[in-house]
Every structure is written in structure tokens, then in C-alpha cells.
Scaffold this motif. Sequence first.
Motif, PDB file in Angstrom:
ATOM      1  N   LEU A   1     -87.827 -96.130   2.631  1.00 17.39           N
ATOM      2  CA  LEU A   1     -88.945 -96.293   1.702  1.00 17.39           C
ATOM      3  C   LEU A   1     -88.985 -95.239   0.597  1.00 17.39           C
ATOM      4  O   LEU A   1     -89.142 -95.576  -0.583  1.00 17.39           O
ATOM      5  CB  LEU A   1     -90.269 -96.307   2.475  1.00 17.39           C
ATOM      6  CG  LEU A   1     -90.484 -97.495   3.429  1.00 17.39           C
ATOM      7  CD1 LEU A   1     -91.791 -97.323   4.190  1.00 17.39           C
ATOM      8  CD2 LEU A   1     -90.487 -98.818   2.669  1.00 17.39           C
ATOM      9  N   PRO A   2     -88.860 -93.932   0.896  1.00 22.28           N
ATOM     10  CA  PRO A   2     -89.003 -92.941  -0.177  1.00 22.28           C
ATOM     11  C   PRO A   2     -87.887 -92.978  -1.216  1.00 22.28           C
ATOM     12  O   PRO A   2     -87.984 -92.286  -2.244  1.00 22.28           O
ATOM     13  CB  PRO A   2     -89.003 -91.610   0.588  1.00 22.28           C
ATOM     14  CG  PRO A   2     -89.432 -91.960   1.977  1.00 22.28           C
ATOM     15  CD  PRO A   2     -88.799 -93.292   2.220  1.00 22.28           C
ATOM     16  N   MET A   3     -86.845 -93.754  -0.982  1.00 24.89           N
ATOM     17  CA  MET A   3     -85.747 -93.782  -1.949  1.00 24.89           C
ATOM     18  C   MET A   3     -86.071 -94.589  -3.207  1.00 24.89           C
ATOM     19  O   MET A   3     -85.219 -94.746  -4.082  1.00 24.89           O
ATOM     20  CB  MET A   3     -84.470 -94.295  -1.283  1.00 24.89           C
ATOM     21  CG  MET A   3     -83.953 -93.327  -0.226  1.00 24.89           C
ATOM     22  SD  MET A   3     -82.310 -93.707   0.413  1.00 24.89           S
ATOM     23  CE  MET A   3     -81.286 -92.972  -0.879  1.00 24.89           C
ATOM     24  N   THR A   4     -87.321 -95.042  -3.336  1.00 24.56           N
ATOM     25  CA  THR A   4     -87.775 -95.513  -4.643  1.00 24.56           C
ATOM     26  C   THR A   4     -87.587 -94.411  -5.691  1.00 24.56           C
ATOM     27  O   THR A   4     -87.411 -94.705  -6.878  1.00 24.56           O
ATOM     28  CB  THR A   4     -89.259 -95.919  -4.604  1.00 24.56           C
ATOM     29  OG1 THR A   4     -90.024 -94.849  -4.024  1.00 24.56           O
ATOM     30  CG2 THR A   4     -89.472 -97.193  -3.797  1.00 24.56           C
TER      31      THR A   4
ATOM     32  N   THR B   1     -94.153 -85.642  -2.074  1.00 21.49           N
ATOM     33  CA  THR B   1     -93.353 -86.559  -2.880  1.00 21.49           C
ATOM     34  C   THR B   1     -92.873 -87.739  -2.042  1.00 21.49           C
ATOM     35  O   THR B   1     -92.874 -88.891  -2.495  1.00 21.49           O
ATOM     36  CB  THR B   1     -92.160 -85.819  -3.506  1.00 21.49           C
ATOM     37  OG1 THR B   1     -92.659 -84.733  -4.293  1.00 21.49           O
ATOM     38  CG2 THR B   1     -91.347 -86.747  -4.388  1.00 21.49           C
ATOM     39  N   VAL B   2     -92.458 -87.464  -0.810  1.00 24.08           N
ATOM     40  CA  VAL B   2     -92.034 -88.529   0.087  1.00 24.08           C
ATOM     41  C   VAL B   2     -93.180 -89.503   0.349  1.00 24.08           C
ATOM     42  O   VAL B   2     -92.995 -90.731   0.353  1.00 24.08           O
ATOM     43  CB  VAL B   2     -91.501 -87.935   1.408  1.00 24.08           C
ATOM     44  CG1 VAL B   2     -91.396 -88.993   2.504  1.00 24.08           C
ATOM     45  CG2 VAL B   2     -90.142 -87.286   1.173  1.00 24.08           C
ATOM     46  N   HIS B   3     -94.375 -88.990   0.550  1.00 26.06           N
ATOM     47  CA  HIS B   3     -95.549 -89.840   0.792  1.00 26.06           C
ATOM     48  C   HIS B   3     -95.800 -90.764  -0.393  1.00 26.06           C
ATOM     49  O   HIS B   3     -96.001 -91.978  -0.223  1.00 26.06           O
ATOM     50  CB  HIS B   3     -96.772 -88.956   1.053  1.00 26.06           C
ATOM     51  CG  HIS B   3     -98.015 -89.715   1.392  1.00 26.06           C
ATOM     52  ND1 HIS B   3     -98.934 -90.101   0.435  1.00 26.06           N
ATOM     53  CD2 HIS B   3     -98.490 -90.182   2.573  1.00 26.06           C
ATOM     54  CE1 HIS B   3     -99.932 -90.749   1.019  1.00 26.06           C
ATOM     55  NE2 HIS B   3     -99.689 -90.808   2.316  1.00 26.06           N
ATOM     56  N   ALA B   4     -95.760 -90.213  -1.588  1.00 29.19           N
ATOM     57  CA  ALA B   4     -96.006 -91.031  -2.779  1.00 29.19           C
ATOM     58  C   ALA B   4     -94.918 -92.076  -2.970  1.00 29.19           C
ATOM     59  O   ALA B   4     -95.198 -93.246  -3.282  1.00 29.19           O
ATOM     60  CB  ALA B   4     -96.096 -90.134  -4.017  1.00 29.19           C
ATOM     61  N   ALA B   5     -93.656 -91.673  -2.794  1.00 30.56           N
ATOM     62  CA  ALA B   5     -92.549 -92.616  -2.972  1.00 30.56           C
ATOM     63  C   ALA B   5     -92.591 -93.719  -1.922  1.00 30.56           C
ATOM     64  O   ALA B   5     -92.274 -94.882  -2.212  1.00 30.56           O
ATOM     65  CB  ALA B   5     -91.220 -91.873  -2.917  1.00 30.56           C
ATOM     66  N   ALA B   6     -92.997 -93.381  -0.707  1.00 31.72           N
ATOM     67  CA  ALA B   6     -93.130 -94.397   0.338  1.00 31.72           C
ATOM     68  C   ALA B   6     -94.269 -95.358   0.010  1.00 31.72           C
ATOM     69  O   ALA B   6     -94.143 -96.579   0.207  1.00 31.72           O
ATOM     70  CB  ALA B   6     -93.363 -93.734   1.690  1.00 31.72           C
ATOM     71  N   LEU B   7     -95.386 -94.843  -0.495  1.00 28.56           N
ATOM     72  CA  LEU B   7     -96.488 -95.723  -0.894  1.00 28.56           C
ATOM     73  C   LEU B   7     -96.070 -96.679  -2.005  1.00 28.56           C
ATOM     74  O   LEU B   7     -96.453 -97.861  -2.005  1.00 28.56           O
ATOM     75  CB  LEU B   7     -97.689 -94.895  -1.349  1.00 28.56           C
ATOM     76  CG  LEU B   7     -98.654 -94.419  -0.274  1.00 28.56           C
ATOM     77  CD1 LEU B   7     -99.734 -93.541  -0.900  1.00 28.56           C
ATOM     78  CD2 LEU B   7     -99.302 -95.592   0.460  1.00 28.56           C
ATOM     79  N   LEU B   8     -95.291 -96.186  -2.956  1.00 30.64           N
ATOM     80  CA  LEU B   8     -94.796 -97.057  -4.016  1.00 30.64           C
ATOM     81  C   LEU B   8     -93.956 -98.187  -3.424  1.00 30.64           C
ATOM     82  O   LEU B   8     -94.099 -99.363  -3.802  1.00 30.64           O
ATOM     83  CB  LEU B   8     -93.964 -96.239  -5.000  1.00 30.64           C
ATOM     84  CG  LEU B   8     -93.342 -97.002  -6.166  1.00 30.64           C
ATOM     85  CD1 LEU B   8     -94.401 -97.646  -7.041  1.00 30.64           C
ATOM     86  CD2 LEU B   8     -92.452 -96.071  -6.981  1.00 30.64           C
TER      87      LEU B   8
ATOM     88  N   GLU C   1     -97.709 -91.675   7.535  1.00 28.17           N
ATOM     89  CA  GLU C   1     -99.054 -91.609   6.943  1.00 28.17           C
ATOM     90  C   GLU C   1     -99.194 -92.625   5.809  1.00 28.17           C
ATOM     91  O   GLU C   1    -100.246 -93.255   5.635  1.00 28.17           O
ATOM     92  CB  GLU C   1     -99.326 -90.197   6.425  1.00 28.17           C
ATOM     93  CG  GLU C   1     -99.464 -89.136   7.503  1.00 28.17           C
ATOM     94  CD  GLU C   1    -100.764 -89.227   8.292  1.00 28.17           C
ATOM     95  OE1 GLU C   1    -101.601 -90.112   8.004  1.00 28.17           O
ATOM     96  OE2 GLU C   1    -100.922 -88.405   9.215  1.00 28.17           O
ATOM     97  N   ALA C   2     -98.130 -92.809   5.029  1.00 25.88           N
ATOM     98  CA  ALA C   2     -98.160 -93.799   3.958  1.00 25.88           C
ATOM     99  C   ALA C   2     -98.307 -95.208   4.522  1.00 25.88           C
ATOM    100  O   ALA C   2     -99.061 -96.034   3.978  1.00 25.88           O
ATOM    101  CB  ALA C   2     -96.897 -93.694   3.103  1.00 25.88           C
ATOM    102  N   VAL C   3     -97.611 -95.505   5.608  1.00 27.90           N
ATOM    103  CA  VAL C   3     -97.739 -96.818   6.236  1.00 27.90           C
ATOM    104  C   VAL C   3     -99.172 -97.043   6.698  1.00 27.90           C
ATOM    105  O   VAL C   3     -99.751 -98.123   6.476  1.00 27.90           O
ATOM    106  CB  VAL C   3     -96.756 -96.965   7.417  1.00 27.90           C
ATOM    107  CG1 VAL C   3     -97.005 -98.271   8.163  1.00 27.90           C
ATOM    108  CG2 VAL C   3     -95.313 -96.908   6.923  1.00 27.90           C
TER     109      VAL C   3
END
Length: 447
Positions: free
Chosen positions: A71-74, A105-112, A137-139
Motif C-alpha cells: 500500500l505505501p508504495m503509492t 509518511t507510510v500512513h498517508a501513502a497507505a491511506l491514499l 492504523e490506515a486500514v
Amino acid sequence: MTACDLLIEGAWVLTCNPAMEVIPAGWVAVKAGRVLALGRPGEERPREAAERIDAAGAILLPGLVNAHTHLPMTLFRGLADDLPLERWLNDFIFPAERLILDPETVHAAALLALAELALSGTTTCCDGYFHADAVAEAVLASGLRAVVGQGVIDGPAPGVPDPSQNLAAAEAFCDRWEGRSPRVRPSVFCHAPYTCSEKTLAGAKRLCAARGLLFQTHAAETRREREECLARHGLTPIGLLERAGVLDEGSLLHHAVWADGGDLEILARRGSAVSHNPESNLKLAAGIAPLPEMLSRRIPVGLGTDGSASNNDLDLFGAMDLAAKVHKAARLDPTAVSAAEILRLATRQGARAIGMEAEIGAIEPGKQADLVLLETRAPHLTPLHDPVSAVVYAARGADVRTVIVGGRRVVENGRVLSFDPAPAVARVEEAAARLRRLLAPPAPGPA
């Protein structure tokens, strides 16, 4: 019949039950977050419903299951395209991860990524990455479901700079998240047999087996990986995994592009599952996985997109279309894989591959009410002779009208309802700009 919370009426209902039953103008009743009942037009349905959806002419299918994501690889979408996997990873992705990754940053990228998944009809994904707490947490915030794997490598990693602590960090993550939410299942993701020793692989598997959790790893993704493994160990990557003792019904191997007949027999005998990721495999020129041979051996296979950096989107409708076509072309056989088989991979079989078949992947009484409603009033979906064909060969993520997870709407008319993606978009754009500055070559000095 008892009253229900939600009654969806008039849709083509693609149940994805064992018979892949399709119900024209059917109805589905939801109560307490689960499917209460479903049926045909003349069959008894609940007379009282707190909410009704008129879905006449639309297609109702189970929420899609994406069996392989990062997910964070957006963050790295489009960063280093058109390169071989080894150079892409070692020269671009690994250095970029070291430069930019932190929990926020990982949290935001995962949310995206989760917003992209939701808007295109995926309600569950199977993920693996670093800073897995931030992903989990993003999930939770997104309203979707996920198996969230803590990434493990035998080297310094984001969040785990001391490699000797890689399994301890994974165990601590699993301890924190096991039982915390029914929408998040912890897992351990060993990156690959070429980045993890047999000792690390075996230790991670023991950790998962003791808790009944899914073990994940990439395996047999490229020809080079296979050749180097044979030269170093005298075994294929899947043979090495078997020797390490990590293959059983609780293991999921991503890609298996270069699995030979012997490898497939191992997987069939052990009951291990595979995620098929045709878009990523073609983009990286890794090859075409032997999907028909896997299915003929009854190996559990789910469909995945892989991460945004190697796809470059998370739309599982596109993956279905490509998966249904590429094997026909590779074998010059239009019957190699059917549309119904591919839809099964994206739903029921995907749920089985990630260990969640009892809860999701089909519209059946008692299962979670994870549902996707597709709008069919569009030129590319007209006429609608066969809804399964339409879903696999013609539909797009943009055709999704409504997404429901556990009876709760998370998307309606192209808008995410469960959270606001805007802050995540802004944070990822800022991080991407910072990454470009860090990767830019130094300006030339004075002559």
C-alpha cells in the motif's frame, strides 16, 4: 422473514458461491453487517428494511479481494518505470525507501492507496511492507479490511535498522494487532528467499504457525532469481522454501512466475496459495505465470495488483481483464482461462488464498456484507448479455457506484465516505516532492 437493515433490490447478483450462481433482478438483505438472505424476484424477502437501494439493472458482486499489495508504495508510482526488477529494486526503490520512509509518511501513502482501492471496488487486500503499524492504523481509518504483513529482510530496513531484531519486530507487531480489530489481521511478510535466509524464513513461519497467521513471501518472480537460486542452493526458490519448512496451507507465495512442474506439485501437495499479478509481471518483464496449470492442480490462487510502483494502479478490474486475456494469447487458446474463473480469483479464491474464505469473497448468508454495486448505464457496458463477461472484460473501477463493508457504506457515487483522502493526498505530494529533491543529482560546481 425478519426485518433487515438494508435491502438491495433489482440487481444482477453475482453470488460467487461455489456454483458461481448469477441471479437476474435479485435481492440481497443485510442485517448486523452480514448477509441475511438473498433470492430471486418472486421469492420471499424481508418486508421491513431500515434502508432500501433500488439497483435495477446494476451488477451487485462481492467486494473484490486484492491478494497482493504494498500500500505505501503509492509514494513511488511512476518513479522508475521500464526497468528490470533487480535494477528497479536495488538502484531506485530500496534507496528511495531509505530516504523517505517514516511512520507518518507510510500512513498517508497507505491511506491514499486505500482510497484508490475503495473507489475501484476492492474491500479487502493482503499487504506487506515496513512500518506495518502505520499501515494497520490506515486500514482501520479507511473502513476496509486487510491482512497486514510486517516486512522482514536480513538487512537494515525502515523501522528495523538492526537486522538481528527483524523477527522480534515482526512478533511484536503481531502481538499488538492480533485480535485488535476484525478488519485487520496481522501477518509476517518475508521479502524473498534471496533477501531472507532459511533461518529467517523458518523463524517467521514458526511465528505465524504458532498464532494461526498468514505467512507471506515473494517467490520465483524472475528468471534471474530462479537461476541464482539453482546455482547457489541446487534448488528452485519454491524448492528452497520447502526445504526451509515454510510451505503449508497457511502460506501465500506472491508471483510464482517461474514455477516449473515440480514446483507446482510441491505447492499442490503442501496446500500453499499463490497470488497472480499479471500487470506487474508484464511491466517488469518478469514473465507470465503458469496460471492454467496452477488451477488444474487446484492450487489456491488469488488475483493481485502488486504495488503502485510496479503496476501502476490498484484497479483490480484491470487486473481481471488482463489475466483473462494474457493466458489465451500465451497459449494461442481462447479457452485457457474463462471470465468466470478470473472473477473467482478476484473474489472467492482470493479470500481463500489469504485465509479469509469463511468470512468474505461471496454473497452468501452469514458472510460479511462486503458488497460492490456497478453502474451499467454506460456505453462500454451496453448491451449487457452476460454480467460476468461485463465485469471481467468491460468494467472499470470507475464504474463502481456503491461500496459496502460489513454493511456500512464506504463509497457512494465516486466519493469516499469513510474518511477524507485529501490530507493523505497532500502529505504524499509533499513527500514525493521531497524525494525528488533528495534524488536529484547535485548541481554542477563553478567551472
